[in-house]
Design a protein around this motif. Structure first.
Motif, PDB file in Angstrom:
ATOM      1  N   ARG A 116       9.956  18.792 -79.445  1.00  0.00           N
ATOM      2  CA  ARG A 116       9.891  19.762 -80.544  1.00  0.00           C
ATOM      3  C   ARG A 116       9.089  20.978 -80.082  1.00  0.00           C
ATOM      4  O   ARG A 116       7.987  20.846 -79.570  1.00  0.00           O
ATOM      5  N   ALA A 117       9.639  22.160 -80.257  1.00  0.00           N
ATOM      6  CA  ALA A 117       8.992  23.396 -79.810  1.00  0.00           C
ATOM      7  C   ALA A 117       8.288  24.140 -80.937  1.00  0.00           C
ATOM      8  O   ALA A 117       7.326  24.871 -80.702  1.00  0.00           O
ATOM      9  N   SER A 118       8.763  23.962 -82.177  1.00  0.00           N
ATOM     10  CA  SER A 118       8.176  24.659 -83.319  1.00  0.00           C
ATOM     11  C   SER A 118       8.610  23.944 -84.597  1.00  0.00           C
ATOM     12  O   SER A 118       9.427  23.017 -84.561  1.00  0.00           O
ATOM     13  N   TRP A 119       8.051  24.397 -85.713  1.00  0.00           N
ATOM     14  CA  TRP A 119       8.432  23.827 -87.000  1.00  0.00           C
ATOM     15  C   TRP A 119       8.182  24.835 -88.093  1.00  0.00           C
ATOM     16  O   TRP A 119       7.454  25.809 -87.909  1.00  0.00           O
ATOM     17  N   ARG A 120       8.813  24.605 -89.248  1.00  0.00           N
ATOM     18  CA  ARG A 120       8.591  25.462 -90.416  1.00  0.00           C
ATOM     19  C   ARG A 120       8.487  24.591 -91.664  1.00  0.00           C
ATOM     20  O   ARG A 120       9.012  23.482 -91.706  1.00  0.00           O
ATOM     21  N   THR A 121       7.820  25.126 -92.663  1.00  0.00           N
ATOM     22  CA  THR A 121       7.527  24.346 -93.868  1.00  0.00           C
ATOM     23  C   THR A 121       8.590  24.462 -94.955  1.00  0.00           C
ATOM     24  O   THR A 121       8.579  23.668 -95.892  1.00  0.00           O
ATOM     25  N   GLY A 122       9.477  25.446 -94.869  1.00  0.00           N
ATOM     26  CA  GLY A 122      10.460  25.632 -95.936  1.00  0.00           C
ATOM     27  C   GLY A 122       9.752  25.924 -97.251  1.00  0.00           C
ATOM     28  O   GLY A 122       8.861  26.776 -97.313  1.00  0.00           O
ATOM     29  N   SER A 123      10.092  25.199 -98.292  1.00  0.00           N
ATOM     30  CA  SER A 123       9.503  25.402 -99.628  1.00  0.00           C
ATOM     31  C   SER A 123       8.296  24.506 -99.893  1.00  0.00           C
ATOM     32  O   SER A 123       7.834  24.410-101.024  1.00  0.00           O
ATOM     33  N   TRP A 124       7.787  23.843 -98.871  1.00  0.00           N
ATOM     34  CA  TRP A 124       6.758  22.814 -99.050  1.00  0.00           C
ATOM     35  C   TRP A 124       5.453  23.183 -98.357  1.00  0.00           C
ATOM     36  O   TRP A 124       5.412  24.021 -97.482  1.00  0.00           O
ATOM     37  N   THR A 125       4.388  22.476 -98.738  1.00  0.00           N
ATOM     38  CA  THR A 125       3.165  22.432 -97.940  1.00  0.00           C
ATOM     39  C   THR A 125       3.300  21.177 -97.097  1.00  0.00           C
ATOM     40  O   THR A 125       3.625  20.108 -97.622  1.00  0.00           O
ATOM     41  N   ALA A 126       3.079  21.302 -95.798  1.00  0.00           N
ATOM     42  CA  ALA A 126       3.317  20.169 -94.902  1.00  0.00           C
ATOM     43  C   ALA A 126       2.296  20.140 -93.772  1.00  0.00           C
ATOM     44  O   ALA A 126       1.635  21.143 -93.480  1.00  0.00           O
ATOM     45  N   GLN A 127       2.206  18.973 -93.142  1.00  0.00           N
ATOM     46  CA  GLN A 127       1.279  18.751 -92.040  1.00  0.00           C
ATOM     47  C   GLN A 127       1.948  17.812 -91.039  1.00  0.00           C
ATOM     48  O   GLN A 127       2.641  16.871 -91.449  1.00  0.00           O
ATOM     49  N   LEU A 128       1.735  18.051 -89.759  1.00  0.00           N
ATOM     50  CA  LEU A 128       2.323  17.211 -88.716  1.00  0.00           C
ATOM     51  C   LEU A 128       1.256  16.552 -87.869  1.00  0.00           C
ATOM     52  O   LEU A 128       0.148  17.070 -87.722  1.00  0.00           O
ATOM     53  N   GLN A 129       1.630  15.407 -87.270  1.00  0.00           N
ATOM     54  CA  GLN A 129       0.876  14.795 -86.191  1.00  0.00           C
ATOM     55  C   GLN A 129       1.812  14.745 -84.995  1.00  0.00           C
ATOM     56  O   GLN A 129       3.019  14.569 -85.159  1.00  0.00           O
ATOM     57  N   TRP A 130       1.249  14.894 -83.782  1.00  0.00           N
ATOM     58  CA  TRP A 130       2.064  14.852 -82.579  1.00  0.00           C
ATOM     59  C   TRP A 130       1.255  14.273 -81.429  1.00  0.00           C
ATOM     60  O   TRP A 130       0.034  14.153 -81.507  1.00  0.00           O
TER      61      TRP A 130
END
Length: 153
Positions: free
Chosen positions: A106-120
């Motif tokens: 995965r190179a990037s990400w976006r939240t769209g209409s949400w609040t979000a958090q990732l672990q990697w």
């Protein structure tokens, strides 16, 4: 989760027995500490004293909790989207909740209409990123990571 809930229930037991409850700041000065407190009290019903902000009781949330839902493979403009480094599949998610997995490269990400958090995973360690609000996006500076958890608020 069980250890966290057990700890929270132990606090509730002390409160019920009349022991002094630990004070909970109503205006945290350290955002990392505030986020950690929220994680510790995940999926529980907490009753607070309105005058002091201290915890009066803690019970397991037995209601029907919303579950994160995969959109694709593929993404929508409203979904949290994990973007590929190259030649890979886009993965989209919607609805509040948390989902563990292994989404490599995965190179990037976006939240769209949400609040979000990732672990990697990075260099043998699990890293937790900040929660980003709706309409946000983030990358790993040209590097690719393996995302291991998606949390949507």
């Amino acid at each position: 989760m069980f250890k966290r809930l057990a700890g929270a229930c132990a606090i509730a037991a002390l409160i019920t027995a009349g022991a002094a409850a630990p004070a909970v700041a109503t205006t945290p000065t350290n955002t990392d500490a505030a986020a950690e407190q929220l994680e510790l009290l995940e999926n529980v019903l907490v009753e607070l004293d309105p005058a002091t902000g201290t915890i009066v009781s803690i019970r397991p949330n037995r209601g029907s909790a919303a579950r994160i839902s995969p959109v694709g493979p593929g993404c929508t403009t409203a979904s949290v989207c994990l973007n590929p480094a190259s030649g890979s599949i886009y993965y989209g998610f919607t609805d509040p909740g948390s989902l563990g997995g292994s989404w490599a490269s995965r190179a990037s990400w976006r939240t769209g209409s949400w609040t979000a958090q990732l672990q990697w995973r990075w260099a043998g360690s699990t890293v937790t990123g900040p929660a980003l609000g709706p309409g946000s996006s983030s990358s790993w500076g040209g590097s690719a990571v393996t995302v291991t958890n998606v949390r949507i608020y």
